[in-house]
Design an enzyme around this catalytic site. Structure first.
Site, short mmCIF file in Angstrom:
data_model
loop_
_atom_site.label_atom_id
_atom_site.label_comp_id
_atom_site.label_asym_id
_atom_site.label_seq_id
_atom_site.Cartn_x
_atom_site.Cartn_y
_atom_site.Cartn_z
N GLU A 426 0.83 -1.21 0.00
CA GLU A 426 0.00 0.00 0.00
C GLU A 426 0.86 1.27 0.00
OE1 GLU A 426 -2.85 -0.19 3.16
OE2 GLU A 426 -3.83 -1.98 2.35
N GLU A 504 -4.48 -8.89 0.82
CA GLU A 504 -5.18 -8.67 2.09
C GLU A 504 -6.68 -8.69 1.82
OE1 GLU A 504 -4.01 -5.22 4.37
OE2 GLU A 504 -1.89 -5.53 3.94
#
Length: 808
Positions: A426, A504
């Site tokens: 991220e 995720e």
């Protein structure tokens, strides 16, 4: 007193006072790699003169490694680590170790190898600084040879600075939390991480094992050597290479390539984690002068949009989970047994793959993944140039990314469990053009060292700007989607060649993600956030009652919450109901499971958060709810299930894929027994039962192992349960427990999985939570019997014995 007795008494005094270090003195008897964990001095605070060889450290605390000083502290909302670091202390600490060397070390090359120090470590030998290493998750080494005095005591000093907070989005721990090793070799030797093994050709009939060995000549003259590698199969069959003659220039290093053919190889896989060993030997004249043994596996990897991920030619779907590095009540301390137990828990929960979020794991963790059969996405760091927290890796990225990436890939490249490299997670600057160039640079550097595995990273967005990531995803071999797998089908239409893994996902989306993975070959798997609860990132995954602190974990401080409750497995190792459901989706070993949704209390509501699931328990003990409706969940791989209450049929419901293999029954609570039965074509195939428990009557102790090694490192995890007279768990018991240990052991951690409980993790008392607690007992260096006694007011004491034996 005669002279021999005087010498004996003097040696005994020196040994007791710590001036003789047993490990260092026995280097010549134990090979090239010596564990250097014992007999350190520790001081919490800054001592500017502590690097001096004659500094007086007698008042410092004696510690053995691995050591995490943060976990020893108290939870306090004023600590600078805050919600990210679990409200535990950080700061600056010093370690010192005084040691002597054997007489024959004068002509040896000696280095010190740290598996991990968090963070900003500066290492000194005899007052000389060897360097500063910022990143707390990388392994690194220093050459001690020029600074050592074989005839006198030597002092290794380490300053650890974890004072700049916040530097992590999760609990990091503080200190020398992984192993330290002394490496003693000839001046002509295999370099650190100098052996790289690949298997470029693999079939069931034959395999080619490629061994690349980097040899260093640290003398001032040219040297002639010979090198040979011997392979040992899992059943101890040996295959040897021919000797290769090598000429080494003075003060140089050279890479030697060898290829060995193996007939009928035993292939590594999660179901059959066969391991080989390669012994690489350097011979000068007729004398072996160095030998390195490397464990590896023979297996092939392939990734395509057409066939997905293939291991040894067979398509496998990844049922993955993300894990942070901490070990619950042990903090960051990476004891081998703690790391091994973690992998055992993950394997028993049905996972076949793990993502090491968001840093390289310990060597012991990967060793256990190799042995037990779990595949790994090995991740190097959380971010790149743009900060997520004020003092995170962005401070060091430009200067250190290459060294830290190299450390991960070279250290871990021989592990057959590692199937992908991840270069980030991220990334904040992911929408900027520079991110593409950074990813390309990172990916290319990884492949310079290891081209046999694909490169990925976790990407996400919380808005509609998803397609702008196409150029960034294009420089990855596998596109990692965080929480965005629902976009995969339309992405595939736009970019048919893209291989996708969900790096995720939300726990509650288990079925939807499983269905996407099953239906599309180009989606190779799903990694839930998370496989296990962890410290820090306080409050993520929590559920709460109306009136408690509201909202998500990032919105405000969540004290006393000091960890994450989003894991399939809690901090004591107990599998939550969501774990059984997820495993049932992916595995055929579990087909029926039943749990009860916690009913809402009078005048209050249960609130969920993004990463939570409804609190659900293996319990039919709900005092005060008699006659009130309660919901029973049954997860089943049978087409129908029946539910019985006190032997009376309540209802039969379908549990096919259309029902997501789940049935919910709403029934008035009545004490006694509920029983779920899996049905196939009208036949009862399997049943599970929950029974109402009586009053608290016993303390039940269950050690995971009753015999451990007396090496000062081995652990026994003792589960504690409050039960009724028939041994049934009391799911609402919160008894205060007192722990005492006698014999050659010590208590190093206590827990109950309640992430709102602020009792210290290093004490000798803990309250039970939902009837459970955990005690971790560590051996000393003595053989014998450890006696653990547990007391609680109003209950008879419980005792368990754990034997400690030397490793024969």
């Amino acid at each position: 007193m005669n002279s021999s007795i005087k010498i004996f008494h003097l040696a005994l005094i020196l040994l007791i006072t710590g001036y003789i270090d047993v490990n260092a003195q026995s280097v010549e008897n134990h090979g090239r790699k010596q564990l250097f964990d014992d007999h350190w001095k520790f001081f919490l605070g800054d001592e500017p003169q502590a690097n001096a060889i004659n500094f007086d450290d007698k008042s410092w605390r004696d510690v053995n490694l691995p050591h995490d000083w943060s976990i020893e502290g108290e939870f306090d909302p004023s600590h600078q680590t805050g919600t990210d670091g679990g409200y535990l202390p950080a700061g600056v600490g010093w370690y010192r170790k005084t040691f002597t060397l054997p007489d024959n070390s004068r002509d040896k090359h000696i280095s010190i190898y740290f598996e991990g120090v968090y963070m900003n470590s500066e290492v000194f030998i005899n007052g000389e600084s060897l360097g500063v290493y910022p990143y707390g998750y990388s392994s690194f080494s220093y050459d001690l040879t020029p600074y050592l005095d074989p005839s006198k005591k030597n002092v290794l000093s380490v300053r650890v600075d974890n004072s700049k907070q916040i530097n992590s989005r999760w609990y990091s721990g503080s200190g020398i939390y992984r192993h330290v090793w002394l490496i003693v070799t000839d001046n002509i030797h295999v370099a650190q991480w100098g052996v790289g093994i690949t298997t470029p050709r693999v079939t069931s009939q034959a395999a080619t094992v490629q061994i690349n060995t980097r040899v260093k000549n640290e003398t001032n003259s040219p040297q002639s050597i010979r090198l040979r590698t011997t392979l040992s199969s899992p059943d101890n069959r040996k295959t040897e290479s021919d000797f290769i003659s090598v000429e080494l220039a003075a003060n140089s290093e050279k890479e030697i390539k060898q290829a060995i053919n193996v007939s009928n190889p035993q292939l590594w896989s999660p179901d059959f984690p066969h391991l080989y060993q390669a012994s690489t030997q350097i011979v000068k004249g007729d004398k072996p002068i160095d030998e390195v043994t490397t464990t590896f596996g023979i297996r092939s990897l392939a990734f395509t949009a057409e066939n997905g991920f293939q291991l040894n030619g067979k398509t496998i779907k990844l049922n993955g989970g993300c894990v942070h590095h901490d070990n619950g009540c042990l903090g960051a301390a990476a004891y081998d047994r703690a790391e091994e137990r973690k992998v055992e828990l993950l394997k028993s929960a049905g996972f076949n793959a793990i993502r090491t979020a968001h840093n390289p794991p310990s060597e012991a963790f990967l060793d256990a993944c190799d042995r037990l059969g779990i595949m790994v996405i090995d991740e190097v760091f959380d971010g790149w140039r743009t900060q997520k927290t004020p003092y995170d890796y962005a401070m060091y990225f430009d200067d250190w990314w290459q060294r830290d990436t190299e450390a991960m890939v070279k250290r871990d490249r021989n592990h057959p469990s590692v199937i992908m490299w991840s270069i980030g997670n991220e990334i904040i600057e992911r929408k900027e053009p520079q991110a593409v160039e950074t990813a390309k640079k990172l990916s290319n550097y990884v492949k310079r060292i290891d081209s046999t595995r694909p490169v990925t990273s976790g990407m996400t967005t919380w808005d509609e700007d998803w397609e702008i990531f196409d150029p960034l995803m294009a420089v990855h071999d596998v596109a990692g989607y965080n929480y965005q797998l629902h976009r995969a089908p339309s992405d595939h239409e736009r970019v048919p060649s893209r291989i996708i893994v969900q790096t995720e996902s939300f726990p509650r989306d288990a079925f939807a993600n499983w269905k996407l993975v099953q239906d599309h070959n180009y989606i190779i798997g799903d990694f839930v956030w998370t496989a296990m609860d962890y410290l820090g990132e306080s409050g993520i995954g929590r559920w709460y009652y109306s009136g408690d602190i509201p909202g998500e974990h990032w919105e405000r401080d969540m004290f006393p919450w000091h960890g994450a409750y989003c894991g399939d497995i809690d901090l004591t190792g107990w599998r939550k109901p969501i774990s059984h459901y997820r495993s049932m989706l992916y595995n055929g070993s579990e087909k029926l499971y039943m749990a009860v949704r916690e009913p809402e209390p009078e005048s209050r509501e249960i609130k969920e958060t993004l990463w939570s699931v409804w609190p659900t328990w293996e319990s039919w003990t709900w005092p005060g709810h008699e006659g009130k409706d309660i919901q029973v969940e049954v997860y089943s791989r049978y087409p129908e299930v029946r539910l019985y209450l006190n032997n009376q049929l309540v209802e039969e419901k379908p549990t096919t894929v259309e029902e997501q293999f789940k049935a919910t029954f709403t029934i008035p609570y009545s004490p006694g027994e509920i029983r779920a039965v899996g049905m196939l074509e009208g036949k009862q195939m399997e049943s599970v039962v929950l029974t109402t428990a009586g009053d608290a009557s016993k303390i039940k102790l269950t050690p995971d192992r009753t015999t451990i090694q007396s090496n000062g490192q081995d652990l026994s995890y003792v589960s504690v349960e409050i039960t009724d007279v028939k041994g049934r768990l009391l799911p609402h018991a919160e008894n205060r427990l007192q722990f005492k240990v006698e014999g050659p052991g010590e208590i190093i951690g206590v827990d109950n999985a309640n992430i709102k409980d602020t009792d210290p993790y290093t004490g000798n008392t803990r309250k039970a939570w939902h009837g459970r607690a955990l005690v971790v007992v560590k051996s000393t260096h003595k053989d014998g019997s450890i006696r653990l006694t547990v007391n609680s007011p109003g209950l008879p004491e419980a005792i368990v014995t754990i034997n400690t034996l030397s490793d024969q």
